[in-house]
Design a protein around this motif. Structure first.
Motif: not given
Length: 124
Positions: A99-108
């Motif tokens: 979830a953290l990895g996806l957040w980083a990718e989505e919100h970069f």
């Protein structure tokens, strides 16, 4: 099972802080995410986690093994074969790290814009 006191990572003396520090490490997150696909050899992990050095991967795997998140299997073959795999405890860590990895990718893009805005305000 032994009874433990309540843990609070916000308390300076709480030993659970070491676990939080370990799982908050960027290399730990990437190794756990990589191992979520199943057992992997060191070489494959190093390839899958782009940018990690052999030394840092070795240290990360040892720390994760010590914490019960990863298990190391040594096969009695010639040449010897070693594989790393998430334990049951390690598999519980995958979802939050993913979830953290996806957040980083989505919100970069938003993070990048915020950085640029901040940097522009800091210039004289």
């Amino acid at each position: 099972m032994p009874q433990f006191p309540a843990f609070d990572v916000m308390t300076a003396t709480c030993p659970s802080r070491t676990s939080l520090a370990r799982i908050a490490n960027k290399w730990t997150a990437m190794v756990v995410i990589a191992l979520s696909a199943g057992p992997m050899r060191f070489r494959d992990l190093r390839t899958g986690v782009d940018g990690i050095s052999a030394k840092v991967l070795t240290e990360t795997l040892r720390d994760l093994e010590r914490d019960g998140i990863v298990t190391r299997h040594v096969y009695a073959e010639v040449p010897p074969r070693v594989e790393y795999e998430l334990t049951a405890l390690g598999r519980t860590l995958y979802a939050p790290l993913q979830a953290l990895g996806l957040w980083a990718e989505e919100h970069f893009p938003e993070v990048l814009a915020a950085r640029e805005s901040y940097d522009a305000r800091q210039r004289p």
